[in-house]
Design an enzyme around this catalytic site. Structure first.
Site, mmCIF file in Angstrom:
data_model
loop_
_atom_site.group_PDB
_atom_site.id
_atom_site.type_symbol
_atom_site.label_atom_id
_atom_site.label_comp_id
_atom_site.label_asym_id
_atom_site.label_seq_id
_atom_site.Cartn_x
_atom_site.Cartn_y
_atom_site.Cartn_z
ATOM 1 N N GLU A 136 -3.310 -0.493 -8.633
ATOM 2 C CA GLU A 136 -4.045 0.771 -8.425
ATOM 3 C C GLU A 136 -2.997 1.877 -8.390
ATOM 4 O OE1 GLU A 136 -7.281 1.184 -8.240
ATOM 5 O OE2 GLU A 136 -8.081 -0.797 -7.757
ATOM 6 N N LEU A 137 -2.773 2.512 -9.552
ATOM 7 C CA LEU A 137 -1.613 3.407 -9.689
ATOM 8 C C LEU A 137 -2.042 4.873 -9.772
ATOM 9 C CD1 LEU A 137 0.269 1.063 -12.188
ATOM 10 C CD2 LEU A 137 0.152 0.938 -9.692
ATOM 11 N N PHE A 188 1.395 5.540 0.900
ATOM 12 C CA PHE A 188 1.363 6.304 2.159
ATOM 13 C C PHE A 188 0.062 7.066 2.349
ATOM 14 C CE2 PHE A 188 2.700 9.735 -0.703
ATOM 15 C CZ PHE A 188 1.930 10.781 -0.218
ATOM 16 N N LYS A 208 2.389 -5.211 3.342
ATOM 17 C CA LYS A 208 3.607 -4.377 3.348
ATOM 18 C C LYS A 208 3.135 -2.939 3.158
ATOM 19 C CE LYS A 208 6.526 -2.405 1.385
ATOM 20 N NZ LYS A 208 6.739 -0.980 1.711
ATOM 21 N N THR A 218 0.800 -1.223 0.000
ATOM 22 C CA THR A 218 0.000 0.000 0.000
ATOM 23 C C THR A 218 0.837 1.280 0.000
ATOM 24 O OG1 THR A 218 -0.208 -0.167 2.406
ATOM 25 C CG2 THR A 218 -2.013 -1.059 1.096
ATOM 26 N N CYS A 246 -5.020 9.889 -4.854
ATOM 27 C CA CYS A 246 -4.869 9.410 -6.233
ATOM 28 C C CYS A 246 -5.941 10.047 -7.108
ATOM 29 C CB CYS A 246 -4.946 7.893 -6.282
ATOM 30 S SG CYS A 246 -6.372 7.242 -5.415
ATOM 31 N N THR A 247 -7.070 10.429 -6.484
ATOM 32 C CA THR A 247 -8.180 11.027 -7.239
ATOM 33 C C THR A 247 -8.195 12.557 -7.177
ATOM 34 O OG1 THR A 247 -9.500 10.687 -5.267
ATOM 35 C CG2 THR A 247 -9.744 9.040 -7.016
ATOM 36 N N GLY A 296 -13.292 11.148 -3.442
ATOM 37 C CA GLY A 296 -14.274 10.821 -2.415
ATOM 38 C C GLY A 296 -15.257 9.759 -2.855
ATOM 39 N N ALA A 297 -14.723 8.614 -3.304
ATOM 40 C CA ALA A 297 -15.611 7.539 -3.766
ATOM 41 C C ALA A 297 -16.207 6.784 -2.584
ATOM 42 C CB ALA A 297 -14.826 6.582 -4.645
ATOM 43 N N SER A 313 2.670 4.276 -7.043
ATOM 44 C CA SER A 313 2.970 5.090 -8.219
ATOM 45 C C SER A 313 3.011 4.245 -9.497
ATOM 46 C CB SER A 313 4.319 5.781 -8.014
ATOM 47 O OG SER A 313 5.317 4.798 -7.832
HETATM 48 P P1 NAD Z 1 5.132 4.312 -4.135
HETATM 49 O O1 NAD Z 1 4.953 3.694 -5.460
HETATM 50 O O2 NAD Z 1 6.359 5.066 -3.854
HETATM 51 O O3 NAD Z 1 5.051 3.162 -2.993
HETATM 52 C C1 NAD Z 1 3.959 2.263 -2.904
HETATM 53 C C2 NAD Z 1 4.386 1.016 -2.136
HETATM 54 O O4 NAD Z 1 5.337 0.278 -2.879
HETATM 55 C C3 NAD Z 1 5.036 1.305 -0.803
HETATM 56 O O5 NAD Z 1 4.602 0.339 0.135
HETATM 57 C C4 NAD Z 1 6.515 1.149 -1.121
HETATM 58 O O6 NAD Z 1 7.280 0.878 0.013
HETATM 59 C C5 NAD Z 1 6.470 -0.025 -2.065
HETATM 60 N N1 NAD Z 1 7.617 -0.186 -2.981
HETATM 61 C C6 NAD Z 1 8.540 0.729 -3.360
HETATM 62 N N2 NAD Z 1 9.376 0.198 -4.278
HETATM 63 C C7 NAD Z 1 8.967 -1.074 -4.487
HETATM 64 C C8 NAD Z 1 9.408 -2.133 -5.349
HETATM 65 N N3 NAD Z 1 10.445 -1.969 -6.173
HETATM 66 N N4 NAD Z 1 8.738 -3.300 -5.328
HETATM 67 C C9 NAD Z 1 7.654 -3.459 -4.528
HETATM 68 N N5 NAD Z 1 7.188 -2.509 -3.697
HETATM 69 C C10 NAD Z 1 7.839 -1.322 -3.680
HETATM 70 O O7 NAD Z 1 3.825 5.224 -3.876
HETATM 71 P P2 NAD Z 1 3.550 6.267 -2.696
HETATM 72 O O8 NAD Z 1 4.395 7.473 -2.869
HETATM 73 O O9 NAD Z 1 3.538 5.589 -1.374
HETATM 74 O O10 NAD Z 1 2.010 6.635 -3.006
HETATM 75 C C11 NAD Z 1 1.593 7.634 -3.896
HETATM 76 C C12 NAD Z 1 1.163 7.046 -5.215
HETATM 77 O O11 NAD Z 1 0.152 6.053 -5.021
HETATM 78 C C13 NAD Z 1 0.551 8.063 -6.144
HETATM 79 O O12 NAD Z 1 0.997 7.849 -7.455
HETATM 80 C C14 NAD Z 1 -0.945 7.788 -6.031
HETATM 81 O O13 NAD Z 1 -1.709 8.217 -7.126
HETATM 82 C C15 NAD Z 1 -0.947 6.300 -5.898
HETATM 83 N N6 NAD Z 1 -2.189 5.832 -5.317
HETATM 84 C C16 NAD Z 1 -3.088 5.200 -6.124
HETATM 85 C C17 NAD Z 1 -4.299 4.775 -5.616
HETATM 86 C C18 NAD Z 1 -5.315 4.099 -6.483
HETATM 87 O O14 NAD Z 1 -6.221 3.496 -5.936
HETATM 88 N N7 NAD Z 1 -5.214 4.167 -7.803
HETATM 89 C C19 NAD Z 1 -4.589 4.990 -4.254
HETATM 90 C C20 NAD Z 1 -3.645 5.624 -3.455
HETATM 91 C C21 NAD Z 1 -2.447 6.042 -4.005
#
Ligand code: NAD
Length: 515
Positions: A265-266, A163, A187, A161, A299-300, A464-465, A244
Site C-alpha cells: 500500500e504505497l 507514520f 513494525k 506501517t 496517502c489519499t 476518507g474511505a 512510500s
Molecule cells: P516510509 O516508506 O518511509 O516507511 C514505511 C515503513 O517502512 C516504516 O515502518 C519504516 O520504518 C519502514 N522501512 C523503512 N525502510 C525500510 C526498509 N528498507 N525495509 C523495510 N522497512 C523499511 O513511509 P512513511 O514516510 O512512514 O509514510 C508515508 C508514505 O506512506 C507515503 O508515501 C504515503 O502515501 C504512504 N501511505 C500509503 C498508504 C496506502 O494505503 N496506500 C497509507 C498510508 C501511507
C-alpha cells in the site's frame, strides 16, 4: 509536559521510567537502540523507547511461529469473540488513544479519534468474518468426485506501517489476520512508537485474559534494519507493507525474491476533477478537506485539482476563501483544522517543492511559508499552498511525484477526456474523484475509459474511505487491497481439494494411462 504525561499514563505507558520497552512477544522488553518520540507540535521529547535488537526480532519471530501453531486451532468464531473483546477494549480508550495519535503524529483531534474508530469498525467487520470466511464446493467433471476450495490459516504476518496512520492500518491487518487464525508481528514507523506500544498494551491484555499467547500480536519497534529483517525472513508468510513507493519497491522485490507473499500500500498522487455542472457547495469543502486535512499527509490527500473552464475562477475563489479561514494550531485543541507536519524533514520537502514551483514560474495563489512565530516555531507548521504550474506536462515531477505535504496543483481543462488523461498519466493509482451531475460523465469515469485508480469516487472527495470496501491502489501504489471486501482472502492459504467418493480412479480430461 503534564499534558503528554496525562495522555501517556491514561494508556498505561509509564512516564516515570526513563526508557519505555518497545518490544512485546508475550513479555515487554527491548535491547536495541533508543528511539526518541518527538511531538511535532511542540518539539518536546515524549519518550525514549527501547527498540528491538536483531536478537529481539529473532525471538519475537520464533514466539510468533509457536503462537501461530496453537492459535490456528482456535475455532474461527472463538477468534471472533477475542476480536470483539479487543473492539471493546479499544472503544473504552477511544478518546485517550485518539489523543495520543494527535500528540505523537500531529493530526487533529477528530481525525485521531477517527482513526481509533476505524480500528473499532474493522474489528466489527472481522468479528462477522469469523463466521463467514467460506470456501467453496465446485463441480467436478468426474463421477463421484467433489472439489473443495478450502481456506486455512496462513502463518505469521509481518505488518510494516507508515507514520501517518499509526493505529488504523495496523487495525486493518491485525483484525483480518486474527480472524484468519494467524499470528502477527508489527513494525510501526520509527517515529510513532508510542501509538504502537499503546495499541499493543490494549490488545495484549485481551489476549492474555483469554489464555492466548501475547505473541499472536507481537511488536518490534525499530527502524530500517528491523523492517528489512522481517522482509528477508522466510518465516514471515505475508508481508503487509504500507509506506512510500521508494521503500515499497525494495520490500516488494525482496519478498518476491524468496517467494513470499506481499501486500503493498504505497504512495498516492490523487486528483479531483470538477465539471462545470458540479455542485460547488459540495465540491469546494471536499477538495478543501482532501488537500488541507491531515495537513496533506494522507496517502489519499488531494494533490491535483482539474477544473473545467467555466467554473474554474469561481471554484478557486471559493477554495481560497476556505484556505484563508484555516489557522495553524495545536492539533489537540477542539477547533483546530490544521496541525503540524510530522517531522522537520517534511517541512524541508515542503519548502523544496515550493522553491521548485517558483523556479518553473508556477503561480502560487496562497501558502508557501513555514510558520516561524512562537509558539508555532517549535513545531513543524506550514501554510497550505495552491499552485498553478504553467504547463500540465505530466512528466514534470510536480505532477508525477507524491509530495507528502499540503500543496495542491491546479490545471484547467475543456473536455472530460483531457482530465481523465491527466488523471491516469501518473505512475500512482490510489484515489480519484469526479464531481458532476451528468450520468454520462459518471458512466465514463467508472468504466473502461475512466479512472485507472483503485478508488474511483463520484461526488465524494479523495480521502476518507470507509472500511467495508477493499482499500488500495493500482500501478506504483502497489496493487494491494486491505480492510474490507475480499481483502481477507489474502490472509489465508487456499487449497484445492479434490475428493473421490467413487470406486473408480479416473483421470481428468479423460486421459487414459493403463498398462
Ligand atoms: P516510509 O516508506 O518511509 O516507511 C514505511 C515503513 O517502512 C516504516 O515502518 C519504516 O520504518 C519502514 N522501512 C523503512 N525502510 C525500510 C526498509 N528498507 N525495509 C523495510 N522497512 C523499511 O513511509 P512513511 O514516510 O512512514 O509514510 C508515508 C508514505 O506512506 C507515503 O508515501 C504515503 O502515501 C504512504 N501511505 C500509503 C498508504 C496506502 O494505503 N496506500 C497509507 C498510508 C501511507
Amino acid at each position: 509536559s503534564t499534558r503528554a504525561s496525562r495522555i501517556l499514563s491514561s494508556l498505561d505507558i509509564s512516564t516515570t521510567s526513563t526508557e519505555v520497552p518497545g518490544v512485546y512477544d508475550g513479555e515487554w522488553k527491548g535491547s536495541g537502540e533508543i528511539l526518541t518520540s518527538v511531538c511535532p507540535t511542540t518539539g518536546e521529547i515524549l519518550a525514549r523507547v527501547k527498540s528491538a535488537s536483531p536478537e529481539d526480532l529473532r525471538e519475537t519471530l520464533a514466539k510468533a511461529r509457536d503462537a501461530y501453531t496453537s492459535f490456528r486451532n482456535v475455532p474461527a468464531p472463538r477468534r471472533g469473540e477475542i476480536i470483539r473483546q479487543i473492539r471493546e477494549a479499544l472503544a473504552a480508550k477511544r478518546v485517550q488513544l485518539g489523543a495520543l495519535v494527535s500528540l505523537e503524529m500531529g493530526k487533529i483531534k477528530t481525525e485521531g479519534v477517527g482513526e481509533v474508530q476505524e480500528f473499532i469498525d474493522i474489528c466489527d467487520y472481522a468479528l462477522g468474518l469469523s463466521r463467514m470466511m467460506s470456501g467453496r464446493v465446485v463441480a467436478s467433471e468426474r463421477v463421484g468426485h467433489s472439489i473443495l476450495e478450502v481456506p486455512n490459516p496462513l502463518g505469521v504476518i509481518g505488518i510494516l506501517t507508515a507514520f501517518n496512520f499509526p493505529v488504523a492500518v495496523y487495525g486493518w491487518n491485525l483484525s483480518l489476520s486474527l480472524a484468519a487464525g494467524n499470528a502477527t508481528i508489527w513494525k510501526p514507523s520509527h517515529t510513532t512508537p508510542l501509538c504502537a506500544i499503546a495499541v499493543t498494551t490494549i490488545v495484549s491484555k485481551v489476549l492474555e485474559h483469554n489464555g492466548i499467547s501475547g505473541a499472536v500480536a507481537g511488536l518490534v519497534t525499530g527502524g530500517k534494519d528491523i523492517g528489512e529483517g522481517i522482509v528477508a525472513n522466510s518465516g514471515v508468510d505475508l508481508v503487509s507493507f504500507t509506506g512510500s513507493e521508494r521503500v515499497g519497491r525494495s520490500v516488494g522485490q525482496n519478498v518476491s525474491a524468496r517467494f513470499g507473499k506481499s501486500i503493498l500500500e504505497l504512495g498516492g498522487n490523487n486528483a479531483s476533477i470538477i465539471m462545470d455542472d458540479a455542485d460547488l457547495n459540495m465540491a469546494v469543502p471536499s477538495v478543501f478537506f482532501g488537500a488541507v486535512g491531515t495537513a496533506g499527509q494522507r496517502c489519499t490527500s488531494t494533490r491535483r485539482l482539474y477544473l473545467q473552464r467555466n467554473i474554474a475562477d469561481e471554484f478557486l475563489q471559493r477554495l481560497l476563501k476556505a484556505y484563508g479561514s484555516v489557522k495553524p494550531e495545536d492539533p489537540l485543541v477542539d477547533t483546530t483544522l490544521l496541525g503540524p507536519l510530522h517531522t522537520s524533514n517534511a517541512v524541508n520537502v515542503y519548502e523544496t517543492t515550493i522553491k521548485y514551483l517558483r523556479s518553473i514560474d508556477a503561480e502560487i495563489l496562497t501558502g508557501g511559508i513555514r510558520y516561524n512565530e512562537a509558539p508555532l516555531d517549535k513545531g513543524n507548521f506550514v501554510q497550505p499552498a495552491i499552485a498553478i504550474p504553467k504547463s500540465v506536462d505530466t512528466r514534470d515531477k510536480i505532477w508525477c511525484t507524491e509530495t507528502f505535504a499540503p500543496i495542491l496543483n491546479v490545471a484547467i481543462f475543456d473536455h472530460l477526456d483531457q482530465a481523465i488523461e491527466w488523471n491516469n498519466a501518473v505512475p500512482q493509482g490510489l484515489s480519484s474523484s469526479l464531481w458532476t451531475r451528468d450520468l454520462r460523465n459518471a458512466g465514463q469515469w467508472i468504466g473502461p475509459n475512466g479512472s485507472d485508480a483503485g478508488i474511483v469516487n463520484i461526488n465524494v472527495g479523495n480521502s476518507g474511505a470507509e472500511i467495508s470496501a477493499a482499500f488500495g491502489g493500482n500501478k506504483s501504489t502497489g496493487w494491494g487491497r486491505e480492510s474490507g471486501g475480499d481483502a481477507w482472502k489474502q490472509y489465508v492459504r487456499w487449497s484445492a481439494c479434490t475428493i473421490n467418493f467413487s470406486n473408480e480412479a479416473p483421470l481428468a480430461q479423460g486421459v487414459t494411462f493403463s498398462a
